[in-house]
Design an enzyme around this catalytic site. Structure first.
Site, PDB file in Angstrom:
ATOM      1  N   ARG A  68      45.847 -66.552 -10.470  1.00 34.01           N
ATOM      2  CA  ARG A  68      45.208 -67.827 -10.137  1.00 34.01           C
ATOM      3  C   ARG A  68      46.194 -68.978 -10.307  1.00 34.01           C
ATOM      4  NH1 ARG A  68      41.566 -68.357 -15.687  1.00 34.01           N
ATOM      5  NH2 ARG A  68      42.973 -69.818 -16.759  1.00 34.01           N
ATOM      6  N   GLY A  69      45.682 -70.199 -10.104  1.00 37.94           N
ATOM      7  CA  GLY A  69      46.409 -71.421 -10.465  1.00 37.94           C
ATOM      8  C   GLY A  69      47.796 -71.511  -9.885  1.00 37.94           C
ATOM      9  N   GLU A  70      48.752 -71.769 -10.750  1.00 40.42           N
ATOM     10  CA  GLU A  70      50.135 -71.960 -10.288  1.00 40.42           C
ATOM     11  C   GLU A  70      51.076 -70.954 -10.939  1.00 40.42           C
ATOM     12  OE1 GLU A  70      51.509 -75.937  -9.770  1.00 40.42           O
ATOM     13  OE2 GLU A  70      53.550 -75.460 -10.361  1.00 40.42           O
TER      14      GLU A  70
ATOM     15  N   GLN B 171      53.444 -65.423 -22.858  1.00 42.95           N
ATOM     16  CA  GLN B 171      53.776 -65.339 -21.433  1.00 42.95           C
ATOM     17  C   GLN B 171      54.601 -64.103 -21.077  1.00 42.95           C
ATOM     18  OE1 GLN B 171      55.543 -69.247 -20.751  1.00 42.95           O
ATOM     19  NE2 GLN B 171      53.788 -69.807 -19.485  1.00 42.95           N
TER      20      GLN B 171
ATOM     21  N   ASP C 293      49.271 -76.202 -16.717  1.00 45.19           N
ATOM     22  CA  ASP C 293      50.192 -77.330 -16.920  1.00 45.19           C
ATOM     23  C   ASP C 293      51.185 -77.030 -18.043  1.00 45.19           C
ATOM     24  OD1 ASP C 293      48.789 -79.368 -15.111  1.00 45.19           O
ATOM     25  OD2 ASP C 293      47.187 -78.654 -16.410  1.00 45.19           O
TER      26      ASP C 293
HETATM   27  O1  TRH Z   1      45.360 -71.661 -16.303  1.00 45.49           O
HETATM   28  P1  TRH Z   1      45.436 -71.920 -14.856  1.00 45.49           P
HETATM   29  O2  TRH Z   1      44.163 -71.904 -14.146  1.00 45.49           O
HETATM   30  O3  TRH Z   1      46.148 -73.270 -14.584  1.00 45.49           O
HETATM   31  C1  TRH Z   1      45.773 -74.217 -13.605  1.00 45.49           C
HETATM   32  C2  TRH Z   1      46.802 -74.403 -12.546  1.00 45.49           C
HETATM   33  O4  TRH Z   1      48.078 -74.552 -13.049  1.00 45.49           O
HETATM   34  C3  TRH Z   1      46.437 -75.599 -11.699  1.00 45.49           C
HETATM   35  O5  TRH Z   1      47.420 -75.829 -10.742  1.00 45.49           O
HETATM   36  C4  TRH Z   1      46.277 -76.789 -12.574  1.00 45.49           C
HETATM   37  O6  TRH Z   1      45.906 -77.875 -11.846  1.00 45.49           O
HETATM   38  C5  TRH Z   1      45.229 -76.479 -13.582  1.00 45.49           C
HETATM   39  O7  TRH Z   1      45.633 -75.376 -14.335  1.00 45.49           O
HETATM   40  C6  TRH Z   1      45.008 -77.647 -14.486  1.00 45.49           C
HETATM   41  O8  TRH Z   1      46.376 -70.803 -14.196  1.00 45.49           O
HETATM   42  P2  TRH Z   1      47.943 -70.578 -14.288  1.00 45.49           P
HETATM   43  O9  TRH Z   1      48.680 -71.654 -13.573  1.00 45.49           O
HETATM   44  O10 TRH Z   1      48.164 -69.221 -13.823  1.00 45.49           O
HETATM   45  O11 TRH Z   1      48.308 -70.661 -15.815  1.00 45.49           O
HETATM   46  C7  TRH Z   1      47.964 -69.663 -16.719  1.00 45.49           C
HETATM   47  C8  TRH Z   1      49.033 -69.545 -17.772  1.00 45.49           C
HETATM   48  O12 TRH Z   1      48.591 -68.652 -18.791  1.00 45.49           O
HETATM   49  C9  TRH Z   1      50.332 -68.957 -17.236  1.00 45.49           C
HETATM   50  O13 TRH Z   1      51.439 -69.643 -17.805  1.00 45.49           O
HETATM   51  C10 TRH Z   1      50.329 -67.528 -17.739  1.00 45.49           C
HETATM   52  C11 TRH Z   1      49.633 -67.718 -19.058  1.00 45.49           C
HETATM   53  N1  TRH Z   1      49.058 -66.494 -19.635  1.00 45.49           N
HETATM   54  C12 TRH Z   1      49.613 -66.007 -20.813  1.00 45.49           C
HETATM   55  O14 TRH Z   1      50.612 -66.566 -21.322  1.00 45.49           O
HETATM   56  N2  TRH Z   1      49.081 -64.906 -21.386  1.00 45.49           N
HETATM   57  C13 TRH Z   1      48.027 -64.239 -20.848  1.00 45.49           C
HETATM   58  O15 TRH Z   1      47.563 -63.228 -21.418  1.00 45.49           O
HETATM   59  C14 TRH Z   1      47.491 -64.716 -19.614  1.00 45.49           C
HETATM   60  C15 TRH Z   1      46.346 -63.977 -18.966  1.00 45.49           C
HETATM   61  C16 TRH Z   1      48.006 -65.864 -19.043  1.00 45.49           C
END
Ligand code: TRH
Length: 383
Positions: free
Chosen positions: A274-276, A258, A19
């Site tokens: 994963r996720g979005e 990010q 999110d």
């Molecule tokens: O963390 P998530 O599982 O998020 C999920 C989904 O968004 C889902 O739709 C929502 O309902 C739930 O959360 C509550 O996976 P996602 O979406 O990939 O988000 C991970 C974030 O972490 C993404 O912005 C990338 C960031 N990230 C970093 O910034 N640095 C890192 O080293 C890694 C591994 C990830």
């Protein structure tokens, strides 16, 4: 072009990082590419600081990359200057005091709910629809893969940056030395892993131990590590640790910001995401990937997964398409044996999978990215 407006973006961190990951990207893009004045209200600055380490979780208000970051806590005091555009991310309920300010303001803000991303076709009919709520109009903005949807978040110069990175192989080595880590051998197949827990993961890792080609798995700290108790005690894992088993070497990595994570994705041959947000970033890496979709109680995620697979694999040959669908479903269902069968099948279609992954971003961004569609959407309604 939208003249400079003020935006209030509200985000609650439900769990994980998706999110805040999505809203932070959007806020930055609006501020930096469209010169908009953006306030981002977040209810959990500690989670935010995991993906943006320059955030100080103790500070209620701070500037970061031209975005005004604010702590959203209760009792909530709206900013005395009401914004022109208010976005509630993922149907988070706005604070009552914020609602009152919006209802009583002489010029009502444009109120938008930013929905979760979906590849399902029904969103095309719902995207942009208004709804009367509490004496105001709220619009529903649906991110998606089609021309009629709200589009996909992607920064303007991302593909140029990614291309430059992937053209110079020394970058992937440098990524590690810059983090103070030992770089893996370049001749191996690099796989990044940022999924939820799945029994398919240890099965794949075991399979890769006997791979004819050296395999490198790169695991940022996170939930996937809890799938590997037979391999190691998750509580003892620290960033920088390396485990070797046969052809497979596993590198445990720190979570980074990010854009550093983007560069890890650009460096790998395959990305498990994963996720979005990481799901989209793997697509923008233009490399093969596997999506571990966020599980929903009523299994609604299966329809979402199928809708995406249908769009994504449409141009692939039938056998490659079938293996890809089998791999995504097997990982999601935690079926290790099926995941291995699908992986072995996909390896035979490697050049096709790789070519498709390289062409996909351009195809799917042809109608404009999400921020550009959102800006036009707002412009049309604020006239
Ligand atoms: O963390 P998530 O599982 O998020 C999920 C989904 O968004 C889902 O739709 C929502 O309902 C739930 O959360 C509550 O996976 P996602 O979406 O990939 O988000 C991970 C974030 O972490 C993404 O912005 C990338 C960031 N990230 C970093 O910034 N640095 C890192 O080293 C890694 C591994 C990830």
């Amino acid at each position: 072009m939208l003249t400079r407006k003020t935006w209030d973006i509200f985000c609650t961190v439900v769990d994980n990082f998706g999110d805040i990951g999505v809203t932070w990207r959007l806020a930055r893009q609006l501020a930096n590419e469209y010169q908009q004045n953006v306030r981002l209200w977040v209810d959990d600055l500690a989670s935010f600081s995991h993906i943006c380490p320059t955030i100080n979780p103790q500070r209620r208000q701070q500037q970061c990359q031209h975005v005004d970051i604010r702590l959203w806590d209760e009792p909530f005091k709206p900013d005395p200057h009401p914004a022109d555009i208010v976005i509630e991310a993922f149907a988070c309920t706005l604070p009552a005091t914020q609602m009152t300010q919006m209802q009583t303001s002489a010029t009502k803000p444009l109120w938008i709910n930013l929905e979760y991303l979906s590849a399902e076709s029904w969103i095309d009919d719902c995207h942009g629809l208004p709804s009367q709520q509490q004496g105001m109009v709220k619009y529903f903005f649906f991110p998606g893969f089609s021309a009629k949807s709200g589009g996909l978040i992607c920064e303007r110069d991302l593909s140029l940056q990614r291309h430059a990175w992937q053209q110079a192989p020394e970058h992937r080595q440098r990524w590690f030395t810059e983090q103070g880590l030992i770089p893996p051998p370049t001749e191996a197949l690099w796989v990044s892993i940022f999924t939820y827990e799945s029994p398919a993961l240890p099965a794949l890792l075991e399979h890769w131990q006997t791979s004819p080609q050296p395999m490198v798995c790169l695991l940022p700290m996170g939930r996937a590590i809890h799938s590997l108790p037979a391999l190691l005690d998750p509580t003892t894992v620290t960033p920088g640790m390396i485990k070797q088993r046969g052809s497979l070497t596993i590198y445990f990595l720190p979570m980074t910001d990010q854009s550093t994570y983007d560069r890890l994705l650009w460096s790998c041959d395959v990305n498990l995401v994963r996720g979005e947000d990481s799901f989209l970033r793997a697509q923008w890496a233009a490399r093969p990937f596997l999506w571990h979709i966020y599980p929903q109680d009523d299994a609604a995620h299966i329809d979402k997964l199928d809708a995406f697979l249908q769009r994504y694999s449409d141009a692939l040959s039938p056998d490659c398409q079938q293996a890809l669908k089998q791999l995504f479903h097997a990982y999601d269902a935690g079926n290790g044996a099926e995941a291995i069968t699908a992986w072995n099948a996909l390896v035979r279609y490697w050049p096709e999978w790789r070519k498709h992954a390289a062409e996909w971003p351009e195809q799917v961004l042809a109608g404009g990215d999400l921020a550009s569609r959102l800006v036009i959407f707002c412009e049309n309604r604020l006239k």
